[in-house]
Scaffold this motif. Sequence first.
Motif, PDB file in Angstrom:
ATOM      1  N   TYR A   1      18.960   9.553  42.796  1.00  0.00           N
ATOM      2  CA  TYR A   1      19.140   8.688  41.676  1.00  0.00           C
ATOM      3  C   TYR A   1      20.449   8.683  40.975  1.00  0.00           C
ATOM      4  O   TYR A   1      20.585   7.937  40.217  1.00  0.00           O
ATOM      5  CB  TYR A   1      17.841   9.213  40.797  1.00  0.00           C
ATOM      6  CG  TYR A   1      16.688   9.454  41.478  1.00  0.00           C
ATOM      7  CD1 TYR A   1      15.726   8.245  41.556  1.00  0.00           C
ATOM      8  CD2 TYR A   1      16.031  10.477  41.811  1.00  0.00           C
ATOM      9  CE1 TYR A   1      14.665   7.995  42.291  1.00  0.00           C
ATOM     10  CE2 TYR A   1      14.748  10.561  42.261  1.00  0.00           C
ATOM     11  CZ  TYR A   1      14.124   9.335  42.659  1.00  0.00           C
ATOM     12  OH  TYR A   1      12.747   9.317  43.247  1.00  0.00           O
TER      13      TYR A   1
ATOM     14  N   GLN B   1      32.575   5.309  44.976  1.00  0.00           N
ATOM     15  CA  GLN B   1      31.872   6.045  44.020  1.00  0.00           C
ATOM     16  C   GLN B   1      32.560   7.107  43.313  1.00  0.00           C
ATOM     17  O   GLN B   1      32.671   7.245  42.152  1.00  0.00           O
ATOM     18  CB  GLN B   1      30.433   6.564  44.427  1.00  0.00           C
ATOM     19  CG  GLN B   1      29.619   5.652  44.397  1.00  0.00           C
ATOM     20  CD  GLN B   1      28.065   5.808  44.735  1.00  0.00           C
ATOM     21  OE1 GLN B   1      27.527   6.436  43.871  1.00  0.00           O
ATOM     22  NE2 GLN B   1      27.638   5.455  45.814  1.00  0.00           N
TER      23      GLN B   1
ATOM     24  N   THR C   1      24.519   1.044  46.960  1.00  0.00           N
ATOM     25  CA  THR C   1      24.949  -0.205  47.486  1.00  0.00           C
ATOM     26  C   THR C   1      26.700   0.106  47.624  1.00  0.00           C
ATOM     27  O   THR C   1      27.432  -0.757  47.949  1.00  0.00           O
ATOM     28  CB  THR C   1      25.082  -1.270  46.772  1.00  0.00           C
ATOM     29  OG1 THR C   1      25.655  -0.885  45.315  1.00  0.00           O
ATOM     30  CG2 THR C   1      23.379  -1.751  46.161  1.00  0.00           C
ATOM     31  N   MET C   2      27.008   1.374  47.134  1.00  0.00           N
ATOM     32  CA  MET C   2      28.525   1.621  47.131  1.00  0.00           C
ATOM     33  C   MET C   2      28.910   2.704  48.008  1.00  0.00           C
ATOM     34  O   MET C   2      28.351   3.940  48.263  1.00  0.00           O
ATOM     35  CB  MET C   2      28.883   2.283  45.792  1.00  0.00           C
ATOM     36  CG  MET C   2      29.797   1.331  44.926  1.00  0.00           C
ATOM     37  SD  MET C   2      29.770   2.116  43.468  1.00  0.00           S
ATOM     38  CE  MET C   2      31.682   2.086  43.283  1.00  0.00           C
TER      39      MET C   2
ATOM     40  N   TYR D   1      27.717   5.054  53.402  1.00  0.00           N
ATOM     41  CA  TYR D   1      26.768   4.979  52.240  1.00  0.00           C
ATOM     42  C   TYR D   1      25.894   6.142  51.828  1.00  0.00           C
ATOM     43  O   TYR D   1      25.700   6.890  52.829  1.00  0.00           O
ATOM     44  CB  TYR D   1      25.903   3.604  52.567  1.00  0.00           C
ATOM     45  CG  TYR D   1      26.835   2.445  52.577  1.00  0.00           C
ATOM     46  CD1 TYR D   1      26.962   1.760  51.253  1.00  0.00           C
ATOM     47  CD2 TYR D   1      27.457   1.637  53.657  1.00  0.00           C
ATOM     48  CE1 TYR D   1      27.815   0.489  51.015  1.00  0.00           C
ATOM     49  CE2 TYR D   1      28.330   0.881  53.460  1.00  0.00           C
ATOM     50  CZ  TYR D   1      28.465   0.044  52.234  1.00  0.00           C
ATOM     51  OH  TYR D   1      29.229  -1.006  52.294  1.00  0.00           O
TER      52      TYR D   1
ATOM     53  N   ASP E   1      24.890   5.461  43.734  1.00  0.00           N
ATOM     54  CA  ASP E   1      24.385   4.129  43.683  1.00  0.00           C
ATOM     55  C   ASP E   1      24.436   3.792  45.474  1.00  0.00           C
ATOM     56  O   ASP E   1      25.291   3.777  46.062  1.00  0.00           O
ATOM     57  CB  ASP E   1      25.819   3.399  43.402  1.00  0.00           C
ATOM     58  CG  ASP E   1      25.608   1.576  43.433  1.00  0.00           C
ATOM     59  OD1 ASP E   1      24.685   1.372  44.114  1.00  0.00           O
ATOM     60  OD2 ASP E   1      26.107   0.943  42.603  1.00  0.00           O
TER      61      ASP E   1
END
Length: 295
Positions: free
Chosen positions: A112, A123, A117-118, A162, A115
């Motif tokens: 949680y 990040q 998508t990053m 990812y 991210d």
Amino acid sequence: MTSRSQTLSAAGQDSLLRIRNLSVRFGTSPEATRALRNVSFDLGREKLGIVGESGSGKSTLGRAILKLLPPIAQISADRMQFDDMDLVNASERNMLAIRGSRISMIMQDPKYALDPTMRIGDQVGEAVALHLKLRGREKRRKVLELLESVEIRGVERVYDLYPHQVSGGMGQRIMIASTLAANPKVIIADEPTSALDVTVRRKLLILLDKLVSAQGIGLIFITHDLNLAQDFCDRLLIMYSGQVVESLKAAELRQARHPYTQGLLASLPRLDLDLPRLPVMMRDPAWAKDMETAR
Ligand SMILES: Nc1ncnc2c1ncn2[C@@H]1O[C@H](COP(=O)(O)OP(=O)(O)O)[C@@H](O)[C@H]1O
Ligand SMILES: [Mg+2]
């Protein structure tokens, strides 16, 4: 009174956090849950365990310090001091500056917090850019260094992954790496190891321990696992029904005075005793009454 102030403050002058009579209610009606009742303690550069069964108020305590509770929550406190800052009266803008930079929170599930998508490197890089104002190659170098500091191997490779491509334990360490970019003074870890298997858990604990001793961070370690808290922490606060019923050094847990703590201890499995069955914990309704007079 002396014993009370002693147990409040093992930290003495070096307190990072001072909390006095923190109470939280969910709702305003008389029947509203009183999730915290007059909780008081100090945190120094130490590992402070918050222990208690599910629903005793541990997570509420962690979130109340960062004012991360839902709007329905009514918070009151005589004092919540971090460094020289008064958190009781701090504006949301001040809290935003404190959260994630001076006081960080590590959650149970990194899914949680990261991210999806990053890429990992980007990040952690965001945190590095924000807190350390680094760009380009310097930023990349710092990201790799932070990933190394949380004992991730093959950091160049991990940089490009990812979140779904890494394990839970590694996700947890990546989260800690981005937290460290901000150089926090206090880390609040809410059940950080409950989703991890035993060997990964050990690694994370060793890492947190190093942060406390090498960087002088104060760690609030929330857990329902009394054995773990006893082994890992310096000091423990035992919570029951929103109150701190006992505060003691982890090494002195066996001399606990409160019947609830004694009950918790008695219901732990022990390898050195051959008990036919574990005792079932008895509860006294009086423990849930306000503790002011009992202390
Ligand atoms: N958002 C909320 N709204 C209403 N009640 C809540 C909320 N969050 C927690 N509580 C209640 O507050 C009490 C303490 O919860 P919590 O702090 O999550 O306990 P723990 O972390 O020790 O399991 C529980 O009775 C819980 O049901
Ligand atoms: Mg909780």
